[in-house]
Each structure stands twice: as C-alpha cells, then as structure tokens.
Enzyme design. Structure first.
Site, PDB file in Angstrom:
ATOM      1  N   ASP A  69       6.098  -5.300   9.011  1.00 31.73           N
ATOM      2  CA  ASP A  69       5.586  -4.138   9.743  1.00 31.73           C
ATOM      3  C   ASP A  69       6.170  -4.148  11.151  1.00 31.73           C
ATOM      4  O   ASP A  69       6.197  -5.188  11.809  1.00 31.73           O
ATOM      5  CB  ASP A  69       4.055  -4.206   9.790  1.00 31.73           C
ATOM      6  CG  ASP A  69       3.412  -2.906  10.213  1.00 31.73           C
ATOM      7  OD1 ASP A  69       3.854  -2.313  11.215  1.00 31.73           O
ATOM      8  OD2 ASP A  69       2.456  -2.496   9.548  1.00 31.73           O
ATOM      9  N   ASN A 103      -5.642   1.471   3.115  1.00 35.80           N
ATOM     10  CA  ASN A 103      -6.413   2.580   3.673  1.00 35.80           C
ATOM     11  C   ASN A 103      -6.093   3.892   2.938  1.00 35.80           C
ATOM     12  O   ASN A 103      -4.936   4.133   2.595  1.00 35.80           O
ATOM     13  CB  ASN A 103      -6.087   2.760   5.157  1.00 35.80           C
ATOM     14  CG  ASN A 103      -6.340   1.503   5.964  1.00 35.80           C
ATOM     15  OD1 ASN A 103      -7.323   0.810   5.748  1.00 35.80           O
ATOM     16  ND2 ASN A 103      -5.456   1.208   6.892  1.00 35.80           N
ATOM     17  N   GLN A 133      -5.580   5.621   7.520  1.00 33.12           N
ATOM     18  CA  GLN A 133      -4.243   5.852   6.966  1.00 33.12           C
ATOM     19  C   GLN A 133      -3.470   6.768   7.907  1.00 33.12           C
ATOM     20  O   GLN A 133      -3.948   7.845   8.278  1.00 33.12           O
ATOM     21  CB  GLN A 133      -4.332   6.481   5.574  1.00 33.12           C
ATOM     22  CG  GLN A 133      -2.992   6.620   4.892  1.00 33.12           C
ATOM     23  CD  GLN A 133      -3.091   7.183   3.480  1.00 33.12           C
ATOM     24  OE1 GLN A 133      -4.122   7.701   3.063  1.00 33.12           O
ATOM     25  NE2 GLN A 133      -1.999   7.083   2.749  1.00 33.12           N
ATOM     26  N   HIS A 171       0.417   2.329   0.544  1.00 31.51           N
ATOM     27  CA  HIS A 171       0.963   1.039   0.955  1.00 31.51           C
ATOM     28  C   HIS A 171      -0.180   0.056   1.159  1.00 31.51           C
ATOM     29  O   HIS A 171      -1.328   0.455   1.356  1.00 31.51           O
ATOM     30  CB  HIS A 171       1.823   1.149   2.221  1.00 31.51           C
ATOM     31  CG  HIS A 171       1.121   1.735   3.405  1.00 31.51           C
ATOM     32  ND1 HIS A 171       0.832   3.078   3.517  1.00 31.51           N
ATOM     33  CD2 HIS A 171       0.654   1.161   4.535  1.00 31.51           C
ATOM     34  CE1 HIS A 171       0.218   3.308   4.669  1.00 31.51           C
ATOM     35  NE2 HIS A 171       0.091   2.152   5.301  1.00 31.51           N
ATOM     36  N   HIS A 185      -1.293  -3.429   3.345  1.00 34.36           N
ATOM     37  CA  HIS A 185      -1.010  -4.305   4.471  1.00 34.36           C
ATOM     38  C   HIS A 185      -1.302  -5.745   4.068  1.00 34.36           C
ATOM     39  O   HIS A 185      -2.380  -6.036   3.537  1.00 34.36           O
ATOM     40  CB  HIS A 185      -1.897  -3.951   5.670  1.00 34.36           C
ATOM     41  CG  HIS A 185      -1.608  -2.627   6.261  1.00 34.36           C
ATOM     42  ND1 HIS A 185      -0.790  -2.473   7.354  1.00 34.36           N
ATOM     43  CD2 HIS A 185      -2.028  -1.385   5.911  1.00 34.36           C
ATOM     44  CE1 HIS A 185      -0.721  -1.193   7.664  1.00 34.36           C
ATOM     45  NE2 HIS A 185      -1.465  -0.512   6.796  1.00 34.36           N
TER      46      HIS A 185
END
Length: 134
Positions: A30, A86, A93, A99, A101
């Site tokens: 990230d 999320n 989100q 996706h 995390h």
C-alpha cells in the site's frame, strides 16, 4: 472497468511493488501504509465490493490473505495481524474495487483499528434474528 485504478494496478498497467501475483490476483504494498508491510490483495477482475464479488473469488481471496499474512509475519516479525475489508463509503471504502488490507501489527504501533464494544440489547437481538428469518 476502464477508469478503475485498482484494475490498472492489478493487471500490470500501472507499476506497483508487487509481493505476489497469479492469474486472478495481485498483492501489492500500500502506498499509504498504516504500518510497515501494509499490503493490498487486488482481484484482477473488477467487482466494486463484496456484494458484487463472485463467491469463488471471495473464497480464494481469503485463502490468499491467510497465505500472505503468514509470509509477511515471517518476513517482518510483526506481533499480530489485521485483515480488513471495507464495503461502502460509510465503512471506509475509498476505492470501489474489492480489495483486502493486510496490516502487520507491532506493539505500540498506534494503528487505530479498534472500537468501543457496545451491548447487544434483547430488542436488537430479537429484531435482527427476525429480519434474518431466524
């Protein structure tokens, strides 16, 4: 989707620090990490959120999350791990491409992923069970 940045990253159109890739997923570091080693699991096929994600893909994403959590824990010697996903703006989100995390946790890291537990009232319990057909 044509303008989805995560589609472009997942499919190699935009460079990323890739930790893992196969035919269905790319796992990247990230760019705005919550902690050292914070990574994202990106499916290569677009789905806005968990509601649109095919069940088979959801299952594979969770298995990949488990695999990557183990690899990151071994590599970084973190003290714990959060797997976060999320759905919807109100839930945090910000990119509308499903996706997950992967957030390594370290003692004293100040990553704020906690909440104050409430109390399940009898009224809420009964209402939820009734709405779910239980």
């Amino acid at each position: 989707m044509e303008n989805c940045i995560f589609c472009k990253i997942a499919n190699g159109e935009i460079p990323s620090a890739t930790l893992y890739e196969d035919g269905e997923f790319r796992v990247i570091l990230d760019l705005g990490p919550a902690s050292k080693g914070h990574a994202l699991i990106l499916p290569k096929k677009h789905a806005a959120d968990i509601y649109e994600l095919p069940e088979e893909t959801a299952g594979k994403a969770m298995i990949l999350a488990k695999h990557m959590a183990k690899k990151l824990t071994d590599a970084l010697h973190c003290d714990g791990f959060n797997i976060v996903q999320n759905n919807g703006e109100v839930a945090g989100q910000t990119v509308f491409h499903f996706h997950m995390h992967l957030i390594p946790r370290y003692k004293g890291d100040q990553v704020g992923l906690t909440w104050k537990p409430g109390t399940l009232s009898d009224e809420d319990r009964d209402d939820i069970l009734a709405r779910m057909g239980r």
